[in-house]
Design a protein around this motif. Structure first.
Motif, PDB file in Angstrom:
ATOM      1  N   GLU A  54       0.934  -1.257   0.260  1.00 30.87           N
ATOM      2  CA  GLU A  54      -0.071  -0.080   0.125  1.00 30.87           C
ATOM      3  C   GLU A  54       0.881   1.264   0.064  1.00 30.87           C
ATOM      4  O   GLU A  54       0.536   2.299  -0.591  1.00 30.87           O
ATOM      5  N   ARG A  55       1.984   1.178   0.775  1.00 30.81           N
ATOM      6  CA  ARG A  55       2.926   2.347   0.732  1.00 30.81           C
ATOM      7  C   ARG A  55       3.536   2.656  -0.502  1.00 30.81           C
ATOM      8  O   ARG A  55       3.673   3.678  -0.972  1.00 30.81           O
TER       9      ARG A  55
ATOM     10  N   PHE B 278      -7.726  -2.298  -4.365  1.00 37.38           N
ATOM     11  CA  PHE B 278      -8.696  -3.270  -4.097  1.00 37.38           C
ATOM     12  C   PHE B 278      -8.189  -4.464  -4.140  1.00 37.38           C
ATOM     13  O   PHE B 278      -8.438  -5.530  -3.349  1.00 37.38           O
ATOM     14  N   GLU B 279      -7.223  -4.940  -5.215  1.00 33.46           N
ATOM     15  CA  GLU B 279      -6.454  -6.110  -5.188  1.00 33.46           C
ATOM     16  C   GLU B 279      -5.374  -6.347  -3.990  1.00 33.46           C
ATOM     17  O   GLU B 279      -5.241  -7.428  -3.678  1.00 33.46           O
ATOM     18  N   ILE B 280      -4.893  -5.420  -3.694  1.00 32.04           N
ATOM     19  CA  ILE B 280      -4.058  -5.584  -2.522  1.00 32.04           C
ATOM     20  C   ILE B 280      -4.839  -5.944  -1.383  1.00 32.04           C
ATOM     21  O   ILE B 280      -4.369  -6.810  -0.671  1.00 32.04           O
ATOM     22  N   ASP B 281      -5.648  -5.337  -1.045  1.00 35.79           N
ATOM     23  CA  ASP B 281      -6.668  -5.854   0.076  1.00 35.79           C
ATOM     24  C   ASP B 281      -7.146  -6.975  -0.049  1.00 35.79           C
ATOM     25  O   ASP B 281      -7.216  -7.692   0.743  1.00 35.79           O
TER      26      ASP B 281
ATOM     27  N   LYS C  97     -15.683  -4.263  -1.040  1.00 33.79           N
ATOM     28  CA  LYS C  97     -16.594  -3.736  -2.024  1.00 33.79           C
ATOM     29  C   LYS C  97     -15.718  -3.104  -3.016  1.00 33.79           C
ATOM     30  O   LYS C  97     -15.040  -2.081  -2.651  1.00 33.79           O
ATOM     31  N   ALA C  98     -15.965  -3.416  -4.268  1.00 35.96           N
ATOM     32  CA  ALA C  98     -15.096  -2.776  -5.545  1.00 35.96           C
ATOM     33  C   ALA C  98     -15.880  -1.487  -5.794  1.00 35.96           C
ATOM     34  O   ALA C  98     -17.026  -1.207  -5.906  1.00 35.96           O
ATOM     35  N   THR C  99     -15.011  -0.404  -5.924  1.00 38.13           N
ATOM     36  CA  THR C  99     -15.475   0.938  -6.457  1.00 38.13           C
ATOM     37  C   THR C  99     -15.167   1.109  -7.699  1.00 38.13           C
ATOM     38  O   THR C  99     -15.282   2.635  -8.045  1.00 38.13           O
ATOM     39  N   HIS C 100     -14.353   0.554  -8.519  1.00 47.79           N
ATOM     40  CA  HIS C 100     -13.439   0.888  -9.465  1.00 47.79           C
ATOM     41  C   HIS C 100     -14.472   0.794 -10.825  1.00 47.79           C
ATOM     42  O   HIS C 100     -15.271  -0.081 -10.660  1.00 47.79           O
TER      43      HIS C 100
END
Length: 790
Positions: free
Chosen positions: A341-342, A437-440, A456-459
């Motif tokens: 994430e960083r 989203f994929e990282i999570d 929840k996907a927002t893309h």
């Protein structure tokens, strides 16, 4: 009653010299060149230093010549044994512009001259139009990045010096404030002097004349100049410039100043546009740019894929993950271990910052600047249609029409870039959301199924797929900002077919009603996502940064070439190429016009002085309609070398070869040595003398020279007619005068170049004390001394 009034005395830390031009003509300032090295320090006469400027890096020969402009805002300086002339701002000590003398030339003497008069050429319509437009924003040295994640820090861009763009080299111009070209500036700019001002630069073989100090009007060869001391004077109407050996008649077109101002505005906005394009290129393709950041991640993915049994290009792996939700073990391992994430936050921060800078710079700076260029080109076209004032410039309408077409072409390209940056920002935003989203999601696989949080996907899937196809490996912005691997001629351009207004409206109505296909609308790959968004992405192969400009092979970007939907598809040039070509073309048009209309000169020889003369001082005095040149110089009598003479000569400007100079000769007391002398005003000469006594006495003396006080028809030698004199306490060796009305001072330098004394020559010391006593008890409010606090 003691003559003169002491104003101040102070010491300076480094030994300096006090040349004739040191005193500022409008403010209580002294410019003191260092005794060693090409440095100049500006001091207030109260003894505080304003600034110090290095005229030439690592210079050891010192400053050879200098001159203040009449308004005191600009100081022209020329280092010894250098062909440079620097125009330095009095406010900051920064060099506003540098002039290059011809190879092998160096300035012996600099002088400013001005002529006030009504300017011709009609109304300055470009200034009126530009005055109604908002100021273009200044470029900042730091930009704040925009990130999708709050943990991201803004990426600071370190300020660095910018060298002028090669396309602007040699562009004829005069000093103008940036605001005159509608460019916002927070710094004080030394505005051009009113009227018509010229800078005169005398070299061993030439006299160079610059309009307003920067625009070269003429370089006049003076072959027999070398034996003469470097002296220049000009008549009040700038029709005549004289040295000791030549008289030059000048004919400067009255409309040249107006043309030069328009050309200078044009140069300023072109420089502004080029700087904006260069900043966008740095943000996109620079060492810390967005493309470099994306390429580094693609390289890391390729390294991981090379270890797999069946290596797949990273963009295809990411596309499969997006569309199917399944990824190879290699990609899963890469996302879970390296694309943290960083790390993703840094990637998105860099790209978002670059895209925002590109969009903002294009739409707020570069495009409006090119619009102003078009306004200024229209003014040149108006000049071409006004032969009564601008016939000498011989502007060609066909050249100006081509210039206007090139400007319109650059404006369209800049506008398209701004729109492309907006679309790219939206797509990359969706791509960043998907990666997050994929990282999570991959991280959640390590937790038990019953403890996993529902993600929840927002893309937007279609936007992500379009970015993977047209933005990750190949970006539409590359066609605008990626420099070509080598210089190339500007690609040909076929403008869109012109249509009448009726045809355009009919075609638009047909498309809106659905009776005609919208194939000519700029949306080639019309794919609609579930959110109703329209994809407008191009598939243009990119010149890879890693491959030295060769088109990338393989991957989604290697598909069929298509238009990006934001332009006509016929433009192949980058924005840098277009604006640079526009600047080069404008420079050549202006240079040719100035060369055609430059000053016309006639050179005549003058009666020479004695072959052996010492220091020569000059002053031009206007009496009625005649300008008189006065010279003061020293020499030794032919029959007695120990007898020092001071000669005063007077001649009208312009002078014919047959018109002799009128000369007065004064013998100096043999017990005194004349250290320095100069003209104080139109009627007074100031001398600095030293006696031969032990210890020696140093005298500051005033001698009248005007025809009203001195009989110029007298042909015999006479003693010096000293009007006032005062013995000085120090041991000065140099003298500088300012001649400023209401505040006329004399500065003397001694103490091995470290001790400065300043005297008011208008007021006697006892008179000033009497005035102070009379004013006691009357309160304040009188008009005090004006110190320079700027």
């Amino acid at each position: 009653m003691a003559p003169f009034t002491p104003l101040s005395s102070f010491n300076i830390p480094v030994a300096a010299s006090l040349p004739q031009w040191s005193a500022c003509p409008t403010m209580d300032l002294l410019a003191l060149p260092a005794a060693e090295g090409a440095k100049v320090a500006l001091w207030r006469i109260a003894g505080t230093k304003v600034w110090e400027a290095e005229v030439e890096a690592a210079g050891e020969a010192g400053v050879a010549a200098g001159a203040w402009r009449a308004d005191g805002n600009l100081l022209a300086l020329s280092p010894a044994s250098s062909r440079l002339i620097h125009l330095v701002s009095v406010h900051s000590g920064q060099t506003v512009q540098s002039l290059h003398l011809p190879e092998g030339q160096h300035a012996l003497r600099l002088a400013w001259a001005e002529a006030d008069g009504e300017e011709v050429g009609g109304v300055d319509s470009s200034a009126q139009v530009l005055g109604m437009l908002p100021l273009l924003p200044p470029y900042k040295d730091q930009s704040t990045s925009t990130s999708l994640f709050t943990s991201a820090l803004p990426a600071a861009v370190a300020p660095r010096a910018r060298s002028p763009h090669p396309s602007m080299s040699g562009f004829p111009r005069i000093p103008l404030a940036p605001t005159s070209a509608t460019i916002s500036s927070s710094t004080t700019f030394p505005l051009s002097a009113s009227g018509q001002a010229v800078l005169l630069a005398l070299t061993p073989t030439h006299l160079h004349i610059y309009l307003h100090g920067t625009l070269l009007l003429s370089s006049i060869p003076l072959p027999s100049l070398s034996p003469s001391p470097p002296v220049i004077s000009a008549s009040s109407d700038l029709k005549s410039v004289s040295t000791l050996s030549h008289n030059v008649h000048l004919d400067i077109p009255p409309s040249l100043s107006k043309f030069a101002r328009n050309a200078s505005r044009l140069a300023s906005v072109l420089e502004y546009a080029l700087e904006g394009v260069r900043r966008m290129e740095d943000a996109w393709t620079g060492d810390a740019g967005a493309r470099r950041e994306s390429d580094s991640w693609l390289d890391k993915m390729r390294e991981e894929e090379r270890m797999a049994t069946d290596p797949t290009p990273p963009d295809l792996e990411l596309t499969r993950l997006l569309l199917t939700g399944r990824a190879s073990d290699t990609l899963t391992e890469f996302v879970s271990s390296k694309l943290t994430e960083r790390a993703l936050s840094k990637w998105t921060s860099t790209v978002c910052s670059a895209l925002r800078l590109i969009r903002t710079t294009t739409l707020s700076s570069v495009f409006p600047a090119i619009e102003r260029v078009m306004v200024l080109i229209d003014e040149l076209r108006a000049f071409a249609e006004t032969p009564i004032h601008f016939d000498a410039f011989a502007l060609q309408p066909s050249e100006l029409a081509s210039l206007a077409s090139l400007a319109a072409r650059a404006a369209r390209r800049a506008w398209d870039l701004g729109r492309a940056a907006r679309v790219e920002t939206e797509r990359f935003g969706e791509f960043g959301k998907w990666l997050k989203f994929e990282i999570d999601r991959i991280a959640s696989l390590e937790t038990p199924p019953d403890e996993r949080e529902r993600l929840k996907a927002t893309h937007d899937v279609l936007s992500c797929a379009t970015y993977l196809e047209t933005g990750l490996v190949n970006s539409p912005l590359d066609a605008y900002l990626l420099p070509p691997p080598s210089p190339r001629p500007l690609p040909p351009y076929t403008p869109p077919t012109a249509q009448s207004l009726d045809e355009t409206l009919a075609r638009t109505l047909s498309v809106l009603r659905g009776t005609a296909p919208p194939e000519d609308l700029p949306l080639p790959n019309r794919r609609v996502s579930g959110t109703g968004r329209v994809s407008t992405g191009p598939t243009v192969p990119r010149r890879s940064l890693r491959e030295g400009g060769r088109p990338s092979l393989g991957g989604a970007g290697a598909g069929p070439k298509a238009r990006d939907g934001l332009e006509s598809g016929m433009e192949k040039a980058t924005l840098q190429e277009l604006v640079a070509e526009l600047a080069r073309s404008a420079r050549e048009v202006v240079k040719r016009a100035v060369e055609r209309a430059g000053a016309r000169v006639q050179v005549r020889d003058r009666e020479t002085l004695w072959s052996e003369v010492g220091v020569v001082r000059e002053r031009t005095v206007v009496q009625g309609e005649t300008a008189w040149q006065y010279l003061a110089y020293t020499s030794s009598a032919p029959q007695d070398d120990s007898q020092l003479r001071l000669h005063l000569t007077r001649s009208a400007l312009p002078s014919a070869p047959s018109s002799p100079r009128t000369t007065l000769t004064f013998h100096v007391d043999p017990s005194y040595t004349l250290l320095d002398h100069d003209f104080f005003d139109d009627s007074t000469l100031v001398l600095l003398l030293r006696s031969s006594s032990d210890p020696p006495a140093h005298i500051l003396a005033v001698v009248p020279y005007s025809p009203e006080t001195l009989e110029w028809s007298f042909s015999e030698e006479m003693p010096l007619p000293v009007e006032k004199q005062r013995e000085l306490t120090g041991e000065p060796v140099a003298l500088a005068l300012n001649g400023r009305k209401g505040r006329r001072i004399a500065a003397v330098l001694g103490g091995a170049g470290k001790a400065v004394e300043v005297w008011d020559l208008d007021e006697d010391e006892d008179e000033e004390e009497d005035e102070e006593e009379e004013g006691e008890g009357e309160g304040e409010g009188g008009e005090g001394d004006e110190e320079m606090n700027e």
